[in-house]
Design an enzyme around this catalytic site. Structure first.
Site, PDB file in Angstrom:
ATOM      1  CG  PHE A 308      -5.861  -3.081  -8.345  1.00 37.56           C
ATOM      2  CD1 PHE A 308      -4.547  -2.649  -8.451  1.00 37.56           C
ATOM      3  CD2 PHE A 308      -6.559  -2.960  -9.387  1.00 37.56           C
ATOM      4  CE1 PHE A 308      -4.163  -2.089  -9.453  1.00 37.56           C
ATOM      5  CE2 PHE A 308      -6.089  -2.094 -10.543  1.00 37.56           C
ATOM      6  CZ  PHE A 308      -4.854  -1.677 -10.456  1.00 37.56           C
ATOM      7  CG  ASP A 309      -3.994  -5.606  -1.128  1.00 34.26           C
ATOM      8  OD1 ASP A 309      -4.826  -5.919  -0.506  1.00 34.26           O
ATOM      9  OD2 ASP A 309      -2.896  -4.746  -0.800  1.00 34.26           O
ATOM     10  CE  LYS A 310      -9.509  -1.728   1.801  1.00 35.70           C
ATOM     11  NZ  LYS A 310      -8.973  -0.517   2.618  1.00 35.70           N
TER      12      LYS A 310
END
Lengths: 632, 68
Positions: A308-310
Site C-alpha cells: 500500500f501507498d500510505k
C-alpha cells in the site's frame, strides 16, 4: 422469410414441444398410430430454423454445429427413429433459447450500466434553453440539470449545488454534495438541487463512456485458462472428427458416428471460462471496481503480497494544516502566504494542503513565483520577490545546507510523533517555519486489511514518502507487517521489483501520479481515485472508482471466487464430455439423451457463473435494509 | 484502413465466433475481424477500396446473423 422464422423462433420451440407432449399423451391413451405422424410433424417444424442456419453457413463454406444436428436428424428420420429426431431438434432449439436467456443475465450488469447513459441535455445557447440529444452537446456548452435529472456530459459546476448519486461511476449509492467548481460525471443523477455546468468532456471521452469500453474490452480479453482451452479446442475438435470417422469405419453405423460428433461438441467447455469472467467482471463494474480482463482476474487471485501507498490510499489523503510554527518573529499569515505562492505550482498533496489553508484564511497568493524547481518526493524550490524559498522535508533542507537547530528538530519530532507530517520552510537559506499537516486513516482501512488477510494474503506492507514516525503510527494502527518510510517514487519501484524477484505475486495499491510507476511495475496495479483519473484508468489493472478500500478487499475476494467458479466449470465440462463420449461408444447414451445432457451441462455452467453476480450479498443486504428504512 | 463495429443479435453459441471470424478473415479487403462475444459485436478493420461496410454487413447477414 428467414427473418420471419428468426422472429418466431420461440413460437416454433413452443409448438414443437406441445406436439411432442401430445404425441406421448396419445400414446398413453392407446392412440399410438398418431404418434409417429405427430413426431415427424414436430421434427419438421423444429428443423426449419436449424436447417436454415446450417445452409447459410454451408453457403459461406463455414462449418457449423447446426450442420451436424441436421445430418443427425435426417439420419434418424431415415432409420425411423422419430422420437430421437423430434426430441433432438426440440432440445437443440430450447437449449439455445435457455442459454440465450441466462447468458443475457450474466451480461446484464453491463447492460444496466449502458442503459444508465443519458439521452438528452438541456443546454443554454444564445441565452435560450432547449433540449437537445446528448450527441449534439459540444465542449464548452452550458448545461443545466434539475432535480431528478441525469448529468449528460462530464463537466464542472458553474453555479448552484446539488446532492448527486454517483453510483453509475463509483458503485456508491450514498449521495454526494457538489458545489461550484466541483467535477460532475456523465450518468450520475441529481438527487436534489439545481446546477449549471460547463461541458468539458463529451461523447466517447467521458469517464462513463471509458468505463463501458474498458469493461467491454475486459470481458473479451482471455485469461490463461481460456487461451489454454482455445489451444485444447484446436486439437480436440479435429480429434473428435477423426474419432467419429473411425467409429463409422468400425461400426458402419452412421447414426452412431454422427451422435458421437454432436455429443462431443465442447459447448460447456468453450463457454465455461468466459462466462465466469463476464459475470465476475460485471459484478465488479456494478460495485465500482474495474477489473481489466480475465488475465488480471487470474493473476489477482494469486496475489500473496499487498503493497500500500500510505497517503491517499490507507489515509484519507485530504490532510489538513494542524499547526504553523514560525521562528525569527515572522508574521504567521505572511509566512503562510509566501508558502502558498510557491506551493500553488506543486501537484503534491501536502503542497495543495498549504495552498488550501492559505485560501481558507483568504490570503492573496496570486503572485507568480520564479525559478520553480520541483524535487519529486522532497519538496519545491522557488523565488518570491527575489527571495529564495525552500519548502520540503528534512532531506531537502540537508541537501541545500539549511541548518536545523536542535530545538527546532525537537519540535518537529514532537509533531511527527503525534502523527503529523512536518513541512520545513526556509527563506534566504534560513529556517523560518514548520507547517504541521496531518492526514487521518480511512475508516474502512482496518477492515479491508483484515479481510485481505482472511482471504489469504500473507504479507501486507506500506511504502511511503512520508516520515518514519507518521509511517509507524499508521502501520501500528492497522497492524501491517512492514513499513518503509521516506521513499522516493523510484525507491517504491525498486521495492516492488525486489518483492517480485523474491517470488511473490505483488499487488500495489496507490493513487496519484507519483505512484504510477510502482503501480505499473507490480503484477497487479490498483489505482484508487474518485471518478478515476485518466492516468490511473490506463496504467492500472484494477481501478477502484469509489475510492474505498473496502472495494479492494471485495475485488480480491471476487477474483478468488471468479477463478474458483471458472475451475468448477472447467472440471465439470471436461468430465461431462468424457462421460458422454464413453456413454455413446458403449451404447448407453443415444442422440436425444446425449443432446439433453449436453444442453443441460451448458446451462449448468452458465447458471453456476450467475452465482457470481450475487457475490457479496452481505454488503447488499445492508444497503437493502437502508432502503427499507427510507421507505418505512 | 477503416474500423467499423457491427452490433448483432445477442450471440449465444461460442461456435458462432469462429464461424464469423474465419469467414470474414478469409474475405479479401478485411484486415482483421474480431467478434466481441459478450457484447455481441463484430469489430472489423478493412480497406475501403476493396470492400464496403454494406458488403461486410451483408456477409454477416448471409451467415445467419441479423445486423442491427
Amino acid at each position: 422469410m428467414i427473418r420471419f422464422i428468426n422472429r418466431n423462433r420461440n413460437k416454433i420451440i413452443g409448438m414443437s414441444g406441445l406436439i411432442i407432449a401430445t404425441a406421448f399423451l396419445l400414446n398413453i391413451f392407446g392412440l399410438g398410430e398418431y404418434k409417429a405422424m405427430l413426431l415427424i410433424l414436430a421434427t419438421a417444424i423444429a428443423s426449419i430454423p436449424i436447417f436454415i442456419k446450417a445452409f447459410q453457413a454451408l453457403r459461406m463454406k463455414a462449418f457449423s454445429i447446426e450442420l451436424l444436428v441436421s445430418i443427425a436428424v435426417i439420419g434418424a428420420l431415415v432409420i425411423g427413429e422419430y422420437v430421437e429426431s423430434a426430441v433432438v431438434t426440440f432440445l437443440f432449439l430450447f437449449g439455445a433459447y435457455l442459454e440465450g436467456r441466462t447468458l443475457e443475465k450474466t451480461r446484464s450488469s453491463l447492460k444496466k450500466l449502458i442503459e444508465m447513459a443519458p439521452q438528452e441535455a438541456e443546454v443554454i445557447r444564445n441565452e435560450q434553453t432547449r433540449m437537445i440529444p446528448v450527441e449534439e452537446v459540444e465542449k464548452g456548452d452550458r448545461i443545466l440539470i434539475r432535480s431528478g435529472g441525469k448529468v449528460p456530459v462530464d463537466g464542472r459546476i458553474l453555479t448552484g449545488h446539488a446532492l448527486l448519486n454517483e453510483a453509475t461511476i463509483t458503485g456508491e449509492s450514498a449521495p454526494v454534495m457538489k458545489r461550484t467548481q466541483d467535477q460532475v460525471y456523465t450518468g450520475t443523477i441529481v438527487d436534489e438541487g439545481y446546477i449549471e455546468i460547463v461541458a468539458e468532456k463529451v461523447g466517447a471521452d467521458t469517464t462513463f463512456a471509458k468505463i463501458i469500453e474498458l469493461v467491454e474490452e475486459a470481458q473479451e480479453t482471455k485469461s490463461k485458462t481460456q487461451k489454454f482451452l482455445d489451444r485444447f479446442a484446436n486439437v480436440y475438435t479435429p480429434a473428435v472428427v477423426i474419432l467419429s470417422i473411425l467409429v463409422f469405419l468400425i461400426t458402419k453405423d452412421i447414426l452412431l458416428s454422427v451422435t458421437f460428433l454432436v455429443v462431443a461438441c465442447p459447448g460447456a467447455l468453450v463457454i465455461g471460462a468466459p462466462v465466469s469472467n463476464v459475470a465476475g467482471i460485471g459484478n465488479g463494474a456494478r460495485n465500482g471496481v474495474l477489473i481489466k480482463g480475465g488475465e488480471v482476474m487470474e493473476q489477482f487471485s494469486k496475489v500473496d503480497t499487498v503493497v500500500f501507498d500510505k497517503t491517499g490510499t490507507l489515509t484519507k489523503g485530504k490532510p489538513e494544516v494542524t499547526d504553523i510554527h514560525v521562528m525569527n518573529g515572522m508574521e504567521e499569515n505572511l509566512f503562510l502566504q509566501m508558502a502558498g505562492v510557491v506551493e500553488k505550482v506543486s501537484e503534491h498533496h501536502l503542497g495543495q494542503t498549504i495552498v488550501n489553508e492559505a485560501k481558507r484564511r483568504k490570503l492573496d497568493i496570486d503572485h507568480e513565483p520564479e525559478d520553480i524547481q520541483v524535487v519529486k518526493g522532497n519538496g519545491i524550490l522557488a523565488r518570491v520577490n527575489g527571495m529564495p524559498l525552500i519548502i520540503g522535508n528534512r532531506k531537502l533542507m540537508e541537501t541545500h545546507g539549511i541548518k536545523i537547530v536542535e530545538e527546532v528538530e525537537e519540535y518537529a519530532l514532537g509533531r511527527e510523533k503525534l502523527g503529523n507530517t512536518a513541512v520545513f520552510a526556509a527563506i534566504n537559506n534560513e529556517m523560518v517555519g514548520i507547517i504541521s499537516i496531518a492526514d487521518q486513516i480511512r475508516a474502512d482501512a482496518l477492515e479491508a486489511v483484515r479481510e485481505l488477510r482472511e482471504n489469504g494474503v500473507k504479507r501486507i506492507l506500506m511504502l511511503t514518502g512520508d516520515n518514519r514516525h507518521t509511517a509507524r503510527r499508521v502501520s501500528e494502527q492497522l497492524g501491517l507487517d512492514e513499513y518503509h518510510a521516506e521513499l522516493l517514487p523510484e525507491d517504491k519501484v525498486r521495492f516492488v521489483k525486489k518483492l517480485k524477484e523474491e517470488g511473490h505475486i505483488v499487488a500495489m495499491a496507490g493513487d496519484g501520479i507519483n505512484d504510477a510507476p510502482a503501480i505499473a511495475n507490480a503484477h497487479i496495479g490498483i489505482a484508487m481515485g474518485k471518478g478515476g483519473t485518466d492516468i490511473s484508468m490506463e496504467t492500472a489493472d484494477v481501478v477502484l472508482m469509489a475510492d474505498k478500500l473496502k472495494q479492494f478487499s471485495h475485488a480480491y475476494s471476487l477474483s478468488l471466487a471468479t477463478i474458483r467458479n471458472m475451475k468448477q466449470n472447467m472440471y465439470f465440462a471436461v468430465g461431462v464430455v468424457f462421460i458422454l463420449l464413453a456413454g455413446v461408444l458403449f451404447g448407453n447414451v443415444h442422440l436425444a439423451s446425449g443432446m439433453f445432457i449436453h444442453e443441460a451441462s451448458v446451462l449448468l455452467v452458465i447458471v453456476n457463473a450467475m452465482r457470481l453476480l450475487r457475490f457479496n450479498k452481505r454488503n447488499k443486504r445492508t444497503s437493502m435494509e437502508e432502503q427499507h428504512l427510507f421507505t418505512a | 484502413m477503416k474500423r467499423v463495429v457491427f452490433q448483432l443479435e445477442p450471440l449465444t453459441c461460442p461456435s458462432c465466433i469462429k464461424k464469423i471470424e474465419s469467414t470474414l478473415n478469409k474475405t479479401s479487403g478485411i484486415q482483421s475481424a474480431t467478434v466481441l462475444f459478450n457484447s455481441s459485436k463484430v469489430r472489423v478493420e478493412f480497406d475501403e477500396q476493396d470492400i464496403s461496410t454494406e458488403q461486410i454487413s451483408k456477409i454477416i447477414t448471409k451467415l445467419g446473423y441479423e445486423v442491427r
